[in-house]
Write a protein that holds these residues in place. Structure first.
Motif, PDB file in Angstrom:
ATOM      1  N   GLY A  90       7.427 -10.903  -6.270  1.00  0.00           N
ATOM      2  CA  GLY A  90       6.972  -9.532  -6.191  1.00  0.00           C
ATOM      3  C   GLY A  90       5.486  -9.410  -5.938  1.00  0.00           C
ATOM      4  N   SER A  91       5.109  -8.197  -5.575  1.00  0.00           N
ATOM      5  CA  SER A  91       3.707  -7.818  -5.416  1.00  0.00           C
ATOM      6  C   SER A  91       3.625  -6.325  -5.698  1.00  0.00           C
ATOM      7  CB  SER A  91       3.219  -8.147  -4.003  1.00  0.00           C
ATOM      8  OG  SER A  91       3.976  -7.479  -3.032  1.00  0.00           O
ATOM      9  N   ALA A  92       2.424  -5.823  -5.902  1.00  0.00           N
ATOM     10  CA  ALA A  92       2.179  -4.402  -6.142  1.00  0.00           C
ATOM     11  C   ALA A  92       2.801  -3.920  -7.455  1.00  0.00           C
ATOM     12  CB  ALA A  92       2.661  -3.557  -4.960  1.00  0.00           C
ATOM     13  N   ALA A  93       2.762  -4.774  -8.475  1.00  0.00           N
ATOM     14  CA  ALA A  93       3.121  -4.416  -9.854  1.00  0.00           C
ATOM     15  C   ALA A  93       4.532  -3.872 -10.049  1.00  0.00           C
ATOM     16  CB  ALA A  93       2.103  -3.439 -10.439  1.00  0.00           C
TER      17      ALA A  93
ATOM     18  N   ASN B 101       8.700   5.020  -7.178  1.00  0.00           N
ATOM     19  CA  ASN B 101       9.871   5.730  -7.702  1.00  0.00           C
ATOM     20  C   ASN B 101      11.179   4.990  -7.442  1.00  0.00           C
ATOM     21  OD1 ASN B 101       8.331   7.916  -8.621  1.00  0.00           O
ATOM     22  ND2 ASN B 101       8.272   8.767  -6.565  1.00  0.00           N
ATOM     23  N   MET B 102      11.126   3.899  -6.703  1.00  0.00           N
ATOM     24  CA  MET B 102      12.329   3.149  -6.341  1.00  0.00           C
ATOM     25  C   MET B 102      12.937   2.489  -7.581  1.00  0.00           C
ATOM     26  SD  MET B 102      12.692   0.128  -3.458  1.00  0.00           S
ATOM     27  CE  MET B 102      10.977  -0.235  -3.651  1.00  0.00           C
ATOM     28  N   GLN B 103      14.260   2.568  -7.696  1.00  0.00           N
ATOM     29  CA  GLN B 103      15.021   1.900  -8.752  1.00  0.00           C
ATOM     30  C   GLN B 103      16.205   1.207  -8.085  1.00  0.00           C
ATOM     31  OE1 GLN B 103      16.078   4.585 -11.918  1.00  0.00           O
ATOM     32  NE2 GLN B 103      14.031   5.458 -12.025  1.00  0.00           N
TER      33      GLN B 103
ATOM     34  N   THR C  14       0.803  -1.224   0.000  1.00  0.00           N
ATOM     35  CA  THR C  14       0.000   0.000   0.000  1.00  0.00           C
ATOM     36  C   THR C  14       0.838   1.276   0.000  1.00  0.00           C
ATOM     37  OG1 THR C  14      -0.178  -0.082   2.411  1.00  0.00           O
ATOM     38  CG2 THR C  14      -1.948  -1.128   1.137  1.00  0.00           C
ATOM     39  N   TYR C  15       2.136   1.176   0.200  1.00  0.00           N
ATOM     40  CA  TYR C  15       3.014   2.350   0.243  1.00  0.00           C
ATOM     41  C   TYR C  15       3.447   2.699  -1.183  1.00  0.00           C
ATOM     42  CZ  TYR C  15       6.569   5.559   2.002  1.00  0.00           C
ATOM     43  OH  TYR C  15       7.322   6.671   2.282  1.00  0.00           O
ATOM     44  N   THR C  16       2.614   3.474  -1.861  1.00  0.00           N
ATOM     45  CA  THR C  16       2.814   3.738  -3.289  1.00  0.00           C
ATOM     46  C   THR C  16       3.979   4.679  -3.586  1.00  0.00           C
ATOM     47  OG1 THR C  16       1.142   5.488  -3.218  1.00  0.00           O
ATOM     48  CG2 THR C  16       0.392   3.272  -3.843  1.00  0.00           C
TER      49      THR C  16
ATOM     50  N   GLY D 157       8.045  -0.089  -7.969  1.00  0.00           N
ATOM     51  CA  GLY D 157       9.364   0.251  -8.478  1.00  0.00           C
ATOM     52  C   GLY D 157       9.893  -0.578  -9.635  1.00  0.00           C
ATOM     53  N   TYR D 158      11.173  -0.330  -9.936  1.00  0.00           N
ATOM     54  CA  TYR D 158      11.901  -0.969 -11.020  1.00  0.00           C
ATOM     55  C   TYR D 158      13.102  -1.705 -10.436  1.00  0.00           C
ATOM     56  CZ  TYR D 158      14.976  -1.572 -15.010  1.00  0.00           C
ATOM     57  OH  TYR D 158      15.793  -2.126 -15.961  1.00  0.00           O
ATOM     58  N   PHE D 159      13.299  -2.961 -10.858  1.00  0.00           N
ATOM     59  CA  PHE D 159      14.367  -3.792 -10.317  1.00  0.00           C
ATOM     60  C   PHE D 159      15.149  -4.429 -11.455  1.00  0.00           C
ATOM     61  CE2 PHE D 159      10.935  -3.365  -7.395  1.00  0.00           C
ATOM     62  CZ  PHE D 159      11.573  -3.011  -6.222  1.00  0.00           C
TER      63      PHE D 159
END
Length: 160
Positions: free
Chosen positions: A64-67, A21-23, A15-17, A45-47
């Motif tokens: 993963g979760s939250a797309a 922005n995390m990469q 839920t912490y949208t 984010g992007y991993f």
């Protein structure tokens, strides 16, 4: 890394949208014996998972979760002998109708002993181009790239 259940969790919660922005780049690690899951587990984010050596997992390697967007490149995945856990990937608590649109891809990964990566989403999209942090080396080089992976051998009074 060896002998851990939950190895690496990236992202505060589903839920912490703000984590969109995390990469993050996960590179040059050896994920060895006694590991169960989360190498890594990604939220939002992007991993970029690049040139890692996965020689053991007991549940899954990358989850993963939250797309999250996951770009797996040049890794070596050696699946466990248990046929139940050959899949590298796991989408946490999400129906296929939703995760089929998440951008997860494998490019140049070496799959051994029946390992397989379940790709999803649009494939090569702009979300991959925006943040690839480094060029992947061929997966055939992963053994030599990760041969010295591990904790630093530091001594008090000496430089690491």
């Amino acid at each position: 890394m060896t002998h851990h259940n939950k190895v690496m969790l990236l992202g505060h919660s589903d839920t912490y949208t703000q984590d969109k922005n995390m990469q993050v780049t996960i590179a040059f690690n050896h994920f060895g014996e006694g590991l169960v899951q989360r190498m890594p587990r990604c939220r939002h984010g992007y991993f970029h998972v690049v040139n890692n050596d996965y020689t053991h997992w007991e549940m899954y390697a990358i989850g993963g979760s939250a797309a999250p967007t996951i770009n797996s490149q040049g890794n070596r995945f050696l699946a466990p002998n248990d046929n139940t856990f050959k899949e590298v990937t796991k989408r946490e608590d999400t129906p296929k109708s939703k995760w089929k649109n998440w951008n997860w891809r494998s490019n140049g990964d070496l799959m051994l002993n029946g390992a397989f990566f379940t790709s999803s989403g649009a494939g090569a999209s702009s979300s991959y181009a925006r943040a690839s942090s480094l060029a992947a080396k061929p997966s055939s080089l992963v053994g030599s790239i990760t041969s010295s992976a591990g904790s630093l051998k530091c001594r008090k009074g000496s430089r690491c």
